[in-house]
Scaffold this motif. Structure first.
Motif, mmCIF file in Angstrom:
data_model
loop_
_atom_site.group_PDB
_atom_site.id
_atom_site.type_symbol
_atom_site.label_atom_id
_atom_site.label_comp_id
_atom_site.label_asym_id
_atom_site.label_seq_id
_atom_site.Cartn_x
_atom_site.Cartn_y
_atom_site.Cartn_z
ATOM 1 N N THR A 10 5.984 46.980 -4.076
ATOM 2 C CA THR A 10 7.191 46.201 -4.344
ATOM 3 C C THR A 10 7.362 45.087 -3.316
ATOM 4 O OG1 THR A 10 8.327 48.035 -5.432
ATOM 5 C CG2 THR A 10 9.716 46.317 -4.471
ATOM 6 N N TYR A 11 7.158 45.418 -2.049
ATOM 7 C CA TYR A 11 7.276 44.401 -1.002
ATOM 8 C C TYR A 11 6.184 43.338 -1.126
ATOM 9 C CZ TYR A 11 10.707 47.373 1.377
ATOM 10 O OH TYR A 11 11.817 48.120 1.696
ATOM 11 N N LEU A 12 4.978 43.743 -1.517
ATOM 12 C CA LEU A 12 3.900 42.777 -1.698
ATOM 13 C C LEU A 12 4.224 41.783 -2.812
ATOM 14 C CD1 LEU A 12 0.748 45.067 -1.338
ATOM 15 C CD2 LEU A 12 1.365 43.150 0.145
ATOM 16 N N GLN A 13 5.068 42.215 -3.750
ATOM 17 C CA GLN A 13 5.505 41.343 -4.841
ATOM 18 C C GLN A 13 6.773 40.567 -4.478
ATOM 19 O OE1 GLN A 13 5.818 43.749 -8.479
ATOM 20 N NE2 GLN A 13 4.113 44.993 -7.742
ATOM 21 N N SER A 14 7.174 40.657 -3.203
ATOM 22 C CA SER A 14 8.370 39.960 -2.699
ATOM 23 C C SER A 14 9.639 40.370 -3.438
ATOM 24 C CB SER A 14 8.176 38.432 -2.775
ATOM 25 O OG SER A 14 7.131 38.024 -1.918
ATOM 26 N N LYS A 15 9.741 41.654 -3.744
ATOM 27 C CA LYS A 15 10.947 42.205 -4.359
ATOM 28 C C LYS A 15 11.678 43.067 -3.342
ATOM 29 C CE LYS A 15 8.912 42.393 -9.010
ATOM 30 N NZ LYS A 15 8.526 43.276 -10.134
ATOM 31 N N HIS A 16 12.986 43.243 -3.567
ATOM 32 C CA HIS A 16 13.847 44.043 -2.688
ATOM 33 C C HIS A 16 13.809 43.549 -1.246
ATOM 34 C CE1 HIS A 16 15.160 47.319 -5.421
ATOM 35 N NE2 HIS A 16 14.045 46.990 -6.067
ATOM 36 N N VAL A 45 15.657 54.287 10.422
ATOM 37 C CA VAL A 45 14.636 54.908 9.589
ATOM 38 C C VAL A 45 14.510 54.095 8.303
ATOM 39 C CG1 VAL A 45 13.914 56.998 8.388
ATOM 40 C CG2 VAL A 45 15.190 57.171 10.539
ATOM 41 N N GLY A 46 13.336 53.504 8.095
ATOM 42 C CA GLY A 46 13.125 52.675 6.918
ATOM 43 C C GLY A 46 13.798 51.331 7.045
ATOM 44 N N CYS A 47 13.327 50.498 7.963
ATOM 45 C CA CYS A 47 13.995 49.208 8.200
ATOM 46 C C CYS A 47 13.729 48.196 7.099
ATOM 47 C CB CYS A 47 13.561 48.624 9.546
ATOM 48 S SG CYS A 47 11.804 48.146 9.626
ATOM 49 N N GLY A 48 12.742 48.449 6.230
ATOM 50 C CA GLY A 48 12.452 47.512 5.144
ATOM 51 C C GLY A 48 12.222 46.110 5.671
ATOM 52 N N ALA A 71 2.940 46.284 4.710
ATOM 53 C CA ALA A 71 3.163 44.926 4.191
ATOM 54 C C ALA A 71 4.477 44.346 4.685
ATOM 55 C CB ALA A 71 3.125 44.937 2.661
ATOM 56 N N ILE A 72 5.543 45.139 4.647
ATOM 57 C CA ILE A 72 6.842 44.584 5.037
ATOM 58 C C ILE A 72 6.953 44.512 6.557
ATOM 59 C CG2 ILE A 72 8.228 46.710 5.147
ATOM 60 C CD1 ILE A 72 9.189 43.290 3.591
ATOM 61 N N VAL A 73 6.300 45.418 7.282
ATOM 62 C CA VAL A 73 6.333 45.341 8.743
ATOM 63 C C VAL A 73 5.641 44.074 9.223
ATOM 64 C CG1 VAL A 73 5.460 46.397 10.873
ATOM 65 C CG2 VAL A 73 6.591 47.812 9.148
ATOM 66 N N ASN A 74 4.574 43.682 8.561
ATOM 67 C CA ASN A 74 3.912 42.423 8.919
ATOM 68 C C ASN A 74 4.884 41.256 8.847
ATOM 69 O OD1 ASN A 74 1.516 43.809 9.269
ATOM 70 N ND2 ASN A 74 0.673 43.235 7.274
ATOM 71 N N ASP A 107 20.184 55.194 8.728
ATOM 72 C CA ASP A 107 19.361 55.067 7.530
ATOM 73 C C ASP A 107 20.206 54.512 6.404
ATOM 74 O OD1 ASP A 107 17.469 55.513 5.360
ATOM 75 O OD2 ASP A 107 18.688 57.269 4.877
ATOM 76 N N ARG A 108 19.754 53.412 5.835
ATOM 77 C CA ARG A 108 20.411 52.878 4.651
ATOM 78 C C ARG A 108 19.472 53.055 3.446
ATOM 79 N NH1 ARG A 108 19.929 49.609 0.032
ATOM 80 N NH2 ARG A 108 21.961 49.884 -0.918
ATOM 81 N N ALA A 109 19.650 54.187 2.728
ATOM 82 C CA ALA A 109 18.971 54.448 1.452
ATOM 83 C C ALA A 109 17.453 54.416 1.548
ATOM 84 C CB ALA A 109 19.448 53.471 0.387
ATOM 85 N N SER A 110 16.893 54.930 2.648
ATOM 86 C CA SER A 110 15.438 55.050 2.756
ATOM 87 C C SER A 110 14.998 56.510 2.625
ATOM 88 C CB SER A 110 14.950 54.477 4.088
ATOM 89 O OG SER A 110 15.099 53.083 4.122
ATOM 90 N N ILE A 111 15.598 57.378 3.431
ATOM 91 C CA ILE A 111 15.234 58.796 3.373
ATOM 92 C C ILE A 111 15.483 59.351 1.974
ATOM 93 C CG2 ILE A 111 15.735 61.093 4.318
ATOM 94 C CD1 ILE A 111 16.549 59.697 6.923
#
Length: 221
Positions: A10-16, A45-48, A71-74, A107-111
């Motif tokens: 999803t992140y590779l597709q630049s979504k969310h 936790v899950g910084c997106g 991908a998103i951490v990059n 955590d915002r909606a990751s866990i």
């Protein structure tokens, strides 16, 4: 892995790619963690895509984050190079490879995008990484009142659904839904000091859709 690889896709597709700090998270931190200062240790936790980083940077705390998507951490470390060594790529349901203890874990909606057994293990890991009296703030843990709990997904366990093909959870893998007693059971070794149930029903146009989630504060005993 507990983490769904579909999030990486999803992140590779630049979504969310949320870019603004989540208002409920800001409100909860400011209301229930007023003692934070430059010596405070905070773990997300899950910084997106790093939406909450500017907020914690402004507070001046010592910020760390876990994220399972390389991908998103990059992207995040390109925007915030000062946190390159503080954002760790890992399956946070299996390991928290940071040699620090924290005053606050958020955590915002990751866990909640995992099945029961992985969420239980993640909470145990968080408990071990919190200082005595440290707080966990959970934002937007999806509720069993949410429309998608009863429709659109394939059951994984009593509280988890997957395989959504339409709506907000399309192609996002596991989605976990909780009621009050389930959250209390998951956090049985904590003291839950605040809990809020948000229920939003769309009226115009009237699709019959209800978004519902939990915000809560849990303190390590």
């Amino acid at each position: 892995m507990g983490f769904s690889s579909q999030w990486n896709d999803t992140y590779l597709q630049s979504k969310h790619l949320s870019i603004w700090p989540w208002s409920d998270l800001v409100s909860y931190v400011m209301r229930y963690c007023k003692q934070l200062d430059s010596n405070s240790m905070v773990l997300e936790v899950g910084c997106g895509p790093g939406a909450n980083i500017p907020f914690f940077k402004h507070l001046g705390v010592r910020y760390y984050a876990l994220e399972a998507s390389q991908a998103i951490v990059n992207r995040v470390v390109e925007m915030y190079p000062e946190y390159t060594d503080h954002i760790v790529v890992t399956d946070f349901t299996k390991d928290i490879p940071i040699n620090e203890l924290f005053d606050l874990v958020v955590d915002r909606a990751s866990i909640t995008h995992n099945k029961i057994v992985d969420i239980q293990q993640c909470i145990e890991l968080i408990y071990d990484k919190l200082k005595p009296g440290g707080r966990f703030i959970g934002i937007d843990w999806f509720s069993t009142i949410h429309s998608h709990y009863e429709s659109g997904g394939i059951p994984v366990d009593d509280y988890t659904r997957t395989g959504f093909t339409e709506g907000q959870f399309t192609n996002l893998g596991n989605v976990h839904f909780s009621d009050k007693e389930h959250i209390r059971d998951l956090f049985q070794h904590f003291e839950i000091t605040h809990m809020e149930h948000k229920i939003n029903h769309q009226e115009v146009p009237d699709t019959g859709h209800t978004f519902a989630s939990w915000n809560f504060v849990a303190v390590k005993r």
